[in-house]
Motif scaffolding. Structure first.
Motif, PDB file in Angstrom:
ATOM      1  N   ILE A   1       0.843  -1.196   0.000  1.00 48.29           N
ATOM      2  CA  ILE A   1       0.000   0.000   0.000  1.00 48.29           C
ATOM      3  C   ILE A   1       0.886   1.256   0.000  1.00 48.29           C
ATOM      4  O   ILE A   1       0.714   2.187   0.775  1.00 48.29           O
ATOM      5  CB  ILE A   1      -1.044  -0.070   1.153  1.00 48.29           C
ATOM      6  CG1 ILE A   1      -2.177   0.919   0.933  1.00 48.29           C
ATOM      7  CG2 ILE A   1      -0.410   0.081   2.520  1.00 48.29           C
ATOM      8  CD1 ILE A   1      -3.535   0.395   1.273  1.00 48.29           C
ATOM      9  N   LYS A   2       1.803   1.267  -0.945  1.00 46.19           N
ATOM     10  CA  LYS A   2       2.814   2.336  -1.060  1.00 46.19           C
ATOM     11  C   LYS A   2       2.203   3.719  -1.251  1.00 46.19           C
ATOM     12  O   LYS A   2       2.741   4.697  -0.760  1.00 46.19           O
ATOM     13  CB  LYS A   2       3.744   2.038  -2.245  1.00 46.19           C
ATOM     14  CG  LYS A   2       4.891   1.103  -1.910  1.00 46.19           C
ATOM     15  CD  LYS A   2       6.109   1.386  -2.782  1.00 46.19           C
ATOM     16  CE  LYS A   2       7.281   0.513  -2.352  1.00 46.19           C
ATOM     17  NZ  LYS A   2       6.954  -0.941  -2.407  1.00 46.19           N
ATOM     18  N   ASP A   3       1.092   3.796  -1.934  1.00 48.63           N
ATOM     19  CA  ASP A   3       0.526   5.123  -2.210  1.00 48.63           C
ATOM     20  C   ASP A   3      -0.057   5.767  -0.956  1.00 48.63           C
ATOM     21  O   ASP A   3      -0.414   6.941  -0.988  1.00 48.63           O
ATOM     22  CB  ASP A   3      -0.541   5.044  -3.311  1.00 48.63           C
ATOM     23  CG  ASP A   3      -1.688   4.133  -2.919  1.00 48.63           C
ATOM     24  OD1 ASP A   3      -1.475   3.225  -2.093  1.00 48.63           O
ATOM     25  OD2 ASP A   3      -2.805   4.328  -3.421  1.00 48.63           O
ATOM     26  N   ARG A   4      -0.152   5.020   0.110  1.00 51.81           N
ATOM     27  CA  ARG A   4      -0.581   5.633   1.379  1.00 51.81           C
ATOM     28  C   ARG A   4       0.507   5.453   2.434  1.00 51.81           C
ATOM     29  O   ARG A   4       0.225   5.337   3.618  1.00 51.81           O
ATOM     30  CB  ARG A   4      -1.916   5.048   1.854  1.00 51.81           C
ATOM     31  CG  ARG A   4      -3.090   5.480   0.957  1.00 51.81           C
ATOM     32  CD  ARG A   4      -4.342   5.860   1.772  1.00 51.81           C
ATOM     33  NE  ARG A   4      -4.681   4.846   2.752  1.00 51.81           N
ATOM     34  CZ  ARG A   4      -5.296   3.703   2.480  1.00 51.81           C
ATOM     35  NH1 ARG A   4      -5.655   3.439   1.244  1.00 51.81           N
ATOM     36  NH2 ARG A   4      -5.562   2.840   3.423  1.00 51.81           N
ATOM     37  N   ASP A   5       1.751   5.488   1.954  1.00 48.32           N
ATOM     38  CA  ASP A   5       2.910   5.429   2.863  1.00 48.32           C
ATOM     39  C   ASP A   5       2.855   4.188   3.763  1.00 48.32           C
ATOM     40  O   ASP A   5       3.202   4.243   4.947  1.00 48.32           O
ATOM     41  CB  ASP A   5       2.986   6.710   3.711  1.00 48.32           C
ATOM     42  CG  ASP A   5       4.370   6.896   4.346  1.00 48.32           C
ATOM     43  OD1 ASP A   5       5.323   6.211   3.935  1.00 48.32           O
ATOM     44  OD2 ASP A   5       4.468   7.730   5.277  1.00 48.32           O
TER      45      ASP A   5
END
Lengths: 167, 167
Positions: B155-159
């Motif tokens: 879930i990289k796009d939410r750090d």
């Protein structure tokens, strides 16, 4: 937000509680949600099925948290318990990461925000607790709150409080 | 409890956070649960079915809560997120009052207490986050924590943070 004056004593850790507890009770009695209740500490969490169909968190102001941690079965005047609830939403993004359907998260606010305010004199007629509900910040009709008391009165041996503290 | 010295600035409302945030991160890195995390403010609640089979609360220290409320998608160094979980217990006493089976509450602590600590340099190898788990206060084997990162990395796009803030 409550105006905060001076130093917070070290045993007063909640937020709106940095202002006198009475402020929150007075605001509720005045038909307004107390400032900063979303910052109160966690008592417990729960899931209600049926018509309520929500997932919820129960928070307490300092007096309530202190009473819980002291193991009281009778809350002191000034204790306030808040019940927040949200829609019980399957989380597709979590499930995708887990690789299976298992995750349910808090969605949008639901079923209002409810408060129980302990004031044994003021609310003597309802077991020492005042009941309030706010929907989008607007107070529910007091006549609709009689059912709160009717149900909570069934749990007299725990001072009308259903929620147990989650360790 | 953390030793509290002096006055808490008005924008620092958490509890253990009255001590410098670094203390909590240092304690976690040292294999100990941070003091006072149970007093941190609520981010959200969730229910996990499957093997986890729990009901949970996600709490944040001041830096984490501030970041959430600012709508950040990248948490600052010093942010710490705590995941507490309990058994998902049908509440017979609540059900009796409701007159039907609908209520599930937090029972005993379950699945440990987990922390994510943001330190973009120290934990650069795992997306800037350190992962820790404590069971009865004892740290889980670091090798067991690799799976935390493996899943959160999805879930990289939410750090790497799954939990959204519950309004």
């Amino acid at each position: 937000m409550a105006v905060i004056a001076g130093c917070a004593p070290s045993d007063r850790r909640g937020t709106s509680d940095l202002a006198p507890t009475g402020d929150a009770a007075a605001r509720i009695a005045d038909g307004k949600p107390p400032a900063g209740y979303r910052d109160w500490r966690l008592i417990s969490v729960a899931r209600e099925e049926g018509d309520l169909d929500d997932i919820r968190a129960v928070l307490g102001n300092d007096a309530a948290i202190r009473a819980y941690r002291d193991g009281t079965t009778s809350f002191p005047d000034g204790a306030i318990i808040a019940r927040l609830a949200w829609s019980f939403d399957a989380s597709e993004e979590n499930n995708k990461s887990f690789g299976r359907r298992q995750s349910y998260v808090a969605g949008v606010p639901k079923n209002g925000v409810q408060f129980m305010v302990k004031d044994s004199k003021k609310y003597a007629a309802t077991g020492g607790w005042g009941f309030a509900e706010f929907n989008d910040g607007k107070p529910a009709d007091p006549s609709a709150l009689q059912s709160c008391y009717d149900c909570h009165a069934r749990i007299k041996d725990r001072d009308l409080v259903f929620s147990r503290y989650a360790p």
